[in-house]
Structure formats: C-alpha cells, structure tokens
Write an enzyme that holds these catalytic residues in place. Structure first.
Site, mmCIF file in Angstrom:
data_model
loop_
_atom_site.group_PDB
_atom_site.id
_atom_site.type_symbol
_atom_site.label_atom_id
_atom_site.label_comp_id
_atom_site.label_asym_id
_atom_site.label_seq_id
_atom_site.Cartn_x
_atom_site.Cartn_y
_atom_site.Cartn_z
ATOM 1 N N ARG A 40 0.827 -1.213 0.000
ATOM 2 C CA ARG A 40 0.000 0.000 0.000
ATOM 3 C C ARG A 40 0.859 1.260 0.000
ATOM 4 N NH1 ARG A 40 -3.319 3.226 3.807
ATOM 5 N NH2 ARG A 40 -5.313 3.687 2.832
ATOM 6 N N ILE A 66 -7.171 7.962 -0.822
ATOM 7 C CA ILE A 66 -7.083 6.507 -0.893
ATOM 8 C C ILE A 66 -7.914 6.042 0.302
ATOM 9 C CG2 ILE A 66 -4.781 6.615 0.226
ATOM 10 C CD1 ILE A 66 -4.143 3.889 -0.992
ATOM 11 N N SER A 67 -8.909 5.191 0.044
ATOM 12 C CA SER A 67 -9.844 4.808 1.108
ATOM 13 C C SER A 67 -9.117 4.124 2.262
ATOM 14 C CB SER A 67 -10.906 3.849 0.565
ATOM 15 O OG SER A 67 -11.637 4.457 -0.469
ATOM 16 N N GLN A 68 -9.726 4.206 3.433
ATOM 17 C CA GLN A 68 -9.213 3.520 4.623
ATOM 18 C C GLN A 68 -9.185 2.012 4.351
ATOM 19 O OE1 GLN A 68 -11.554 4.564 8.021
ATOM 20 N NE2 GLN A 68 -10.650 2.995 9.316
#
Ligand code: SAH
Length: 218
Positions: A40, A66-68
């Site tokens: 990530r 960027i999503s959790q």
C-alpha cells in the site's frame, strides 16, 4: 517522490494491519490475503511510508483520497468476488481498491472522472502486474455499457442516489456495493439484481466518502 521497495519491515506492518482488520470483523481470507500482498505504501508519497499501514484514509492528488483499509476490506468482503468475475469499479483514485480486486483474480473495469488522476495512474509501477485490470476515463454515472453486463459493481465515492444505469448494467443475480447519501455520512448498501430488472437492498454500516460527481473533469 515515491519509492518502490517492499522490505520485511513493510511486510511486518502489513501483517499488523491484517490483524487489525480481522479484529474489526473482516473474515474473508481472500480479502485479507490480497491486503497482505499489496504494498500500500507504493500508492503514497514516500514521506508517508510509515503511516501507509495505519488503518486510515489518506489524501492523494486532486483533493481525493485513498480509502481507509477497513473500508476497502469491508466493501470487498460484501462484494463476494470470485475469480474471473467481471467487476466494475467507480472511482479509481489511487488504484488501490482496483488492485485488491485484481489480486483476487477478478476481471476489473475501473472508471475515474478526473483526468489528472487517470493520467498519473498510467505510469504506476504495479500496473503491468495486473493485465486483468482495465482503466477508463469517464463518468461513473454512465457505467460502461460496451462492457456490460457485470457480475459485480463497486462504487467508491458517495453516491447521492443509486445510479439507474449501474443497476441496468448488472447481470441478474449480480451485486452492487455502494455508499449512498449526501452530506458527511453514507449508508453502505448491497443491491442484488432481480430477474425483473429491479434490485433488492441490504443495509450495512455508515461510512464517509468523497462525493460522486456528475460528468468528467479535465
Ligand atoms: N477506489 C479509490 C478511492 C478513491 S476516492 C482508491 O482505492 O483509492 C473516490 C474517487 O472517485 C475519486 O478519485 C474521485 O475523483 C472519483 N469519482 C467521483 N465521482 C466519480 C464519477 N462520477 N465517475 C468516476 N469517478 C468518480
């Protein structure tokens, strides 16, 4: 600047992240394994290397996020993705969610409305590893009629309402996972397409996404 080195330290941090996701209730081993495998930190500036594996959303370019990891895991688990299924994603953003789906061997079609994000992603280092992901510049409200029907649809921006064209582009029995609601909080819904063209609805937890906007942006 970004650096592309996946060290034992990064792998260890990912193991801890996977444990956090398990503790929060994520049980799908294929989702957890994808998150364990994908670096990530490659999706962020190297200055943020250390927090790449904290369970939180993070700003990328153009005011987007960027999503959790929990949100990505939660939506992906609800989607019940199987290998070779055709999955349409709305909101490519950093590309992380698309690559999670790609790692799970789906045939992924992902759409981004912001030209800059779309162009930036062209040179992303992990892209060549996933020939099963196709990237499009367009408006997610329109879906991708040329490639429909899809087994699954995942929307990763806050939809003000359920886009009818996305329901149309689902196969009978197909599922869509979509956060719906205006303002700060959205309800996660899972729709299942019925033979008569309608969709049944299941309601899940609340989340907070950036808005799904109409039209493309240059
Ligand atoms: N899936 C992304 C999350 C990005 S945030 C990730 O894993 O990083 C949501 C993204 O949806 C933003 O990049 C935003 O530009 C995009 N978006 C918003 N409305 C859209 C629309 N109508 N069509 C396509 N993309 C849209």
């Amino acid at each position: 600047m970004r650096t592309y080195e996946d060290s034992y330290r990064h792998k260890g941090l990912r193991m801890q992240l996977v444990k956090i996701l398990k503790d929060k209730g994520i049980t799908d081993e294929r989702v957890l394994s994808a998150i364990q495998h994908i670096p990530r930190h490659y999706f962020m500036d190297s200055a943020f290397d250390k927090i790449a594996y904290e369970d939180r959303a993070f700003p990328i370019a153009e005011g987007q996020t960027i999503s959790q990891p929990y949100t990505v895991a939660y939506q992906t688990q609800l989607l019940e993705v199987k290998p070779y299924e055709k999955v349409l994603e709305i909101g490519t953003g950093s590309g992380y969610q698309a690559i999670v789906l790609g790692e799970m061997q789906a045939q992924v079609y992902t759409i981004e409305r912001q030209k800059k994000l779309f162009d930036e992603h062209r040179k992303f280092v992990l892209r060549s590893k996933y020939p099963n992901i196709k990237y499009f510049y367009g408006d997610g409200f329109e879906g991708l009629p040329t490639f429909a029907p899809f087994d699954k649809v995942i929307v990763t921006a806050a939809a003000p309402y359920i886009p009818p064209k996305l329901v149309q582009q689902l196969k009978t029995g197909g599922k869509m996972v979509i956060p719906v609601g205006e303002g700060h909080v959205q309800r996660m819904l899972r729709l299942t397409k019925q033979a008569d063209g309608s969709a049944t609805q299941e309601i899940f937890e609340n989340f907070s996404f950036v808005p799904m906007l109409e039209g493309r942006n240059n």
